[in-house]
Design a protein around this motif. Structure first.
Motif, short mmCIF file in Angstrom:
data_model
loop_
_atom_site.label_atom_id
_atom_site.label_comp_id
_atom_site.label_asym_id
_atom_site.label_seq_id
_atom_site.Cartn_x
_atom_site.Cartn_y
_atom_site.Cartn_z
N ARG A 2 35.59 65.05 -56.10
CA ARG A 2 36.31 65.86 -57.09
C ARG A 2 35.30 66.81 -57.74
NH1 ARG A 2 38.52 60.78 -60.29
NH2 ARG A 2 36.35 60.27 -59.79
N MET A 28 35.44 75.30 -50.69
CA MET A 28 36.46 74.72 -49.82
C MET A 28 36.29 75.14 -48.37
SD MET A 28 38.35 72.70 -51.59
CE MET A 28 39.83 72.51 -50.58
N ARG A 31 33.70 72.57 -47.44
CA ARG A 31 34.13 71.18 -47.66
C ARG A 31 35.62 71.15 -47.96
NH1 ARG A 31 30.12 67.36 -48.99
NH2 ARG A 31 31.68 66.27 -50.25
N PRO A 32 36.46 71.36 -46.95
CA PRO A 32 37.90 71.51 -47.18
C PRO A 32 38.60 70.25 -47.69
CG PRO A 32 37.41 71.42 -44.83
CD PRO A 32 36.10 71.53 -45.54
N ASP A 33 37.97 69.11 -47.58
CA ASP A 33 38.61 67.88 -48.03
C ASP A 33 38.35 67.56 -49.49
OD1 ASP A 33 39.68 67.42 -45.49
OD2 ASP A 33 37.90 66.31 -44.82
N ASP A 34 37.48 68.33 -50.14
CA ASP A 34 37.21 68.09 -51.56
C ASP A 34 38.37 68.60 -52.42
OD1 ASP A 34 34.80 66.97 -50.98
OD2 ASP A 34 33.58 68.67 -51.63
N GLU A 35 38.49 68.02 -53.60
CA GLU A 35 39.48 68.46 -54.59
C GLU A 35 38.75 69.31 -55.64
OE1 GLU A 35 41.89 66.41 -58.27
OE2 GLU A 35 41.73 65.27 -56.40
N ARG A 362 26.84 68.61 -48.35
CA ARG A 362 27.35 67.92 -47.17
C ARG A 362 26.19 67.34 -46.36
NH1 ARG A 362 31.08 71.47 -43.50
NH2 ARG A 362 29.14 72.67 -43.31
#
Length: 363
Positions: A2, A28, A31-35, A362
C-alpha cells in the motif's frame, strides 16, 4: 504494498494533484499490483485550494484586484462557517509574466477583498494561505482592500505597491468590517520575518539590489506606523512568518488580529495525513526543488517527520536538487525527475522518475 503519495506541487509546473497522479502512474507501470493512494498537500503556499479539494465546502469565484490592480477572478472555498483563501489567487507570481514582476508596484489589495468576501459570506473561521505572492507591500494593500484607509502626512491616500509604503503615512481606521468574532489563521510556509522579506524574496519577485533597499526602508517605516496605530505598539514585525507573502501576514495580524501559524499542520489535519500514513506500507513525497529549506516547515520535511513518528518508510521524487546536497541524503532512496530543469512534459518526467524508484523497490 500500500503506497501513499503525499506530495507538494512542483514549482509552477505541476500542481500537487498533477504531481501525485504522475507519481502514481509511473509507480503502477512498474508495480501494477500495488495499491496507490494520492494525497495532495500544501504548506499554505500556492496550490492550497487544489490540495484541500472538497474537504472544505464549495468553491466560489470573486472578482478582486490582481497584483497590478487589474480585475481578476479569484477562487476561494467556503462552507458557511469556514473559508479557505489562497493569496496567490489574487496576487500570485503566476498572475504575471516575468517581465512584469516588480514588488515596488504589486499589491495585496485583492487578498483583503477575498477576506472580506469570506466574512460577508458568513465564515467565522478563515484560513489564508500566504505563499506564492508577487508582493512585498507589508499587507498595506490588503488593509486597503478590507476598508482601512492609509494616508500620507498631508491626508492624501497612500498609493498601492511596495514602493510607496515607506511614505510618511498615518494609518487610520476608516470604514472597515469588524473581525471581533472571526478567527483568521494565516498559514505561513516560511519563518521569515517582515524586515528580512525584501532580501529573501525580493530577487525572485523581480527586485534588483536598489529595489530591495527601497523595500527595506519602506517596510521599516511602515511597521513603525502600523504597529503604533493598529497593533497597540506591539512589535509584530519580529514574529516568525511575518514576512510571508512579502509581509502580508504582518499587515493582517496588525489590522484584524489574524494569527500566524505554520501552514502544514493545519492542512495535514484537514486532509487526514496522519491516518493515511498509518494505513500505508510506504510513503512517497516530493516537490519541485529539494534543498535545506524543504525541512523548515515545508511539505517534504513534515511528511518525513510524520512518517517517522509512525514508523513508516519514506522515499521521494523531486524535480531537482539544490546546492545543499545533504538534503537528498535524508531519504533512504530518491529520484530526480529533471536535474537540469523541467522540460516540455514535466508530468512524463515525474512518471519516469517514479517508475525508476519503483523498479529499485521491486529489486
Amino acid at each position: 504494498m500500500r503506497i501513499l503519495v503525499a506530495i507538494d506541487g512542483f514549482g509552477g509546473t505541476l500542481t500537487a494533484r498533477q504531481a501525485g497522479d504522475a507519481v502514481a502512474a509511473g509507480w503502477m507501470r512498474s508495480r501494477p499490483d500495488d495499491e496507490v493512494t494520492v494525497l495532495p498537500l500544501s504548506d499554505g503556499g500556492e496550490g492550497l485550494l487544489d490540495a484541500l479539494g472538497d474537504s472544505v465546502g464549495r468553491e466560489e469565484n470573486v472578482e478582486v484586484a490582481g497584483p497590478l490592480g487589474h480585475p481578476v477572478d479569484a477562487r476561494l472555498r467556503i462552507d458557511g462557517t469556514t473559508a479557505v483563501i489562497e493569496s496567490a489567487q489574487a496576487c500570485g507570481l503566476g498572475r504575471l509574466e516575468p517581465h512584469h514582476r516588480d514588488p515596488l508596484r504589486t499589491t495585496t489589495w485583492g487578498v483583503g477583498q477575498l477576506v472580506e468576501a469570506a466574512r460577508a459570506g458568513g465564515a467565522r473561521r478563515i484560513l489564508v494561505g500566504l505563499g506564492g505572492s508577487a508582493t512585498i507591500d507589508g499587507g498595506a494593500g490588503a488593509l486597503g482592500g478590507l476598508g482601512f484607509r492609509l494616508v500620507e502626512a498631508d491626508g492624501s491616500g497612500l498609493k498601492v505597491g511596495g514602493g510607496h509604503v515607506g511614505c510618511a503615512a498615518v494609518a487610520t481606521r476608516g470604514w472597515s468590517p469588524s473581525f471581533a468574532e472571526v478567527d483568521v489563521l494565516l498559514l505561513a510556509d516560511v519563518t521569515t520575518t517582515l524586515l528580512d522579506a525584501p532580501r529573501v524574496f525580493g530577487p525572485q519577485k523581480g527586485a534588483d539590489d536598489g529595489a530591495v533597499r527601497v523595500l527595506e526602508r519602506g517596510l521599516r517605516d511602515f511597521a513603525d506606523v502600523v504597529e503604533r496605530d493598529l497593533a497597540g505598539g506591539e512589535s509584530l514585525r519580529v514574529h516568525a512568518g511575518s514576512g510571508a507573502a512579502g509581509g502580508l501576514g504582518f499587515g493582517l495580524a496588525c489590522g484584524i488580529g489574524a494569527q500566524l501559524v505554520p501552514g502544514f499542520g493545519v492542512v495535514s489535519e484537514l486532509v487526514g495525513l496522519a491516518a493515511a500514513i498509518q494505513t500505508a506500507d510506504l510513503v512517497i513525497t516530493g516537490e519541485g526543488r529539494l534543498d535545506a529549506t524543504s525541512f523548515e516547515g515545508k511539505v517534504v520535511g513534515e511528511v518525513l517527520a510524520t512518517a517517522d513518528e509512525h514508523g513508516r518508510p519514506v522515499r521521494a521524487v523531486v524535480g531537482s536538487l539544490g546546492d545543499d546536497a545533504g538534503s537528498g541524503r535524508r531519504f533512504a532512496d530518491l529520484e530526480v525527475s529533471a536535474p537540469a530543469g523541467a522540460g516540455d512534459d514535466p508530468a512524463r518526467e515525474v512518471q519516469e522518475a517514479a517508475a525508476r524508484l519503483a523498479d529499485r523497490v521491486r529489486a
